[in-house]
Design an enzyme around this catalytic site. Structure first.
Site, short mmCIF file in Angstrom:
data_model
loop_
_atom_site.label_atom_id
_atom_site.label_comp_id
_atom_site.label_asym_id
_atom_site.label_seq_id
_atom_site.Cartn_x
_atom_site.Cartn_y
_atom_site.Cartn_z
N HIS A 211 0.80 -1.23 0.00
CA HIS A 211 0.00 0.00 0.00
C HIS A 211 0.84 1.29 0.00
O HIS A 211 1.12 1.89 1.02
CB HIS A 211 -1.05 0.02 1.10
CG HIS A 211 -0.65 -0.41 2.48
ND1 HIS A 211 0.53 -0.03 3.09
CD2 HIS A 211 -1.31 -1.17 3.38
CE1 HIS A 211 0.57 -0.53 4.29
NE2 HIS A 211 -0.51 -1.23 4.50
N ASP A 277 -7.39 -3.84 0.84
CA ASP A 277 -6.94 -3.82 2.23
C ASP A 277 -8.15 -3.90 3.16
O ASP A 277 -8.20 -3.27 4.22
CB ASP A 277 -6.10 -2.58 2.52
CG ASP A 277 -5.36 -2.66 3.86
OD1 ASP A 277 -5.20 -3.78 4.39
OD2 ASP A 277 -4.95 -1.61 4.37
#
Length: 395
Positions: A211, A277
């Protein structure tokens, strides 16, 4: 079975006036438009490959760290409703018994019919994070890798998709090289590594960064004093090195449009993947939830379509499906197009995992993981290996 009367989103172009033919579990090929008793009418919408999620923790009230077959199946059905047909079940920082429970269930789930998305294997994610970059992960289990411990985890190397390490930790190189020797793909993340430490990690075999922009070092965090030169960190190294792929949480909450545009400009659709996520609050109401194992996880809240810490001062994982990420990225990045955005949710993550020969695009010989979208890119139908797992009209 033929999908017709729509636009096929191929790896490099849009194709109208054609049908996709599926036989059994596989795509047979693309042919001229046809209509027969076995045709599925796309009604002017789009047919895209099934989404592939590299980084997903949970959904529908469950977390993969619950470590049960029912939790795994519920999460996979949840994300199938959002177009995901393959995923890497992602762990959280936890003590060894909970990680081993997660790995055992990953082994049992890989290849099992979940009734939804396919479990590709495990994304080993924590506890080997930098403590000051742990994000929402529980703090107590965060630690440096020790061979006496991680060898027990690597007994499950046959089901590892990826493993994440913070490169600055003592023992990081030993762990990374142990993973690489077993063919495990290496990520770096939850780290305040310097630019030079990322270079070291690349030499150990790291090829992917978790990320982008989230829970990572940048020059502001690494400036030690006014007299020291400013240094680059993981963010700058990720954008600089073509050897590195990365991912963004494109839920409209974690990153604004300018950061999504920067990621797209620097990495391009071949090196940038979309991830959710997502934690257990996907398709659930606002309220309190546990991130990680229910016995020792971190309490967080779902609020305004994102996870937040209990005090509301920081984000804490995603709560949206991949379909929302696709729509958000397309709307926030004017330089892109539907072909590239779908690629970032399908073929690019498949290539990052080394699975592009079997999933990730609408091509003959690949598994028939296909998703029908309406004109607004909402999910209508989802097929995993030619078997229907979601039909919006039936809900």
């Amino acid at each position: 079975m033929n999908f017709t009367n729509g636009t096929l989103v191929l790896r490099d172009r849009l194709l109208t006036g054609a049908s996709l033919e599926v036989v059994g579990e596989s795509i047979k090929g693309i042919s001229a438009a046809r209509a027969d008793a076995e045709s599925i009418d796309l009604d002017g919408g789009y047919l895209v490959p099934g989404f592939v999620d590299l980084h997903v923790h949970g959904g529908a009230g469950h977390d993969f760290m619950d470590g049960t077959a029912s939790a795994f199946d519920a999460i996979c059905r949840c994300h199938a409703r959002h177009g995901t047909t393959s995923l890497a079940a992602t762990s959280t920082a936890a003590d060894a018994p909970y990680i081993l429970r997660f790995l055992r269930e990953c082994r049992a789930a890989k290849g099992r019919d979940t009734g939804g998305a396919r479990v590709l294997g495990a994304h080993f994610y924590g506890p080997y994070f930098a403590a000051n970059a742990r994000g929402v992960h529980p703090g107590t289990p965060i630690r440096a890798p020790e061979e006496s411990e991680f060898q027990h985890y690597l007994d499950y190397s046959d089901i590892f998709c990826t493993a994440t390490i913070a490169p600055e930790l003592p023992g990081a190189e030993v762990f990374a090289r142990a993973c690489a020797s077993r063919g495990i793909r290496l990520n770096a993340g939850h780290s305040h590594a310097t630019f030079g430490q990322v270079v070291d990690a690349i030499n150990w075999g790291v090829r992917h960064i978790d990320h982008l922009f989230c829970a990572m070092s940048d020059r502001a965090k690494l400036r030690q004093s006014q007299t020291f030169p400013m240094r680059g960190g993981m963010m700058e190294a990720t954008l600089f090195f073509d050897d590195l792929t990365t991912e963004v949480i494109a839920d409209g909450k974690h990153l604004d449009g300018a950061l999504l545009r920067l990621a797209y400009k620097c990495k391009g659709p071949e090196r940038l993947a979309l991830v959710t996520d997502a934690m257990r609050a996907v398709d659930c109401p606002d309220g309190e939830y546990t991130f990680g194992p229910p016995e020792h996880g971190e309490r967080i809240r779902r609020f305004s379509n994102v996870g937040v810490t209990m005090d509301g001062t920081a984000l804490a994982s995603g709560v949206m499906g991949m379909d929302a990420c696709v729509r958000t990225f397309l709307s926030e990045v004017p330089e892109t197009n539907l072909v590239d955005v779908i690629r970032m949710a399908t073929l690019t993550p498949a290539r990052i995992l080394g699975l592009e020969q079997s999933i990730g695009s609408l091509e003959a010989g690949k598994l028939a993981d296909v998703v029908a979208l309406d004109a607004e890119l909402n999910v209508k139908l989802v097929y995993v290996a030619g078997r229907k797992v979601f039909d919006r009209s039936a809900t």
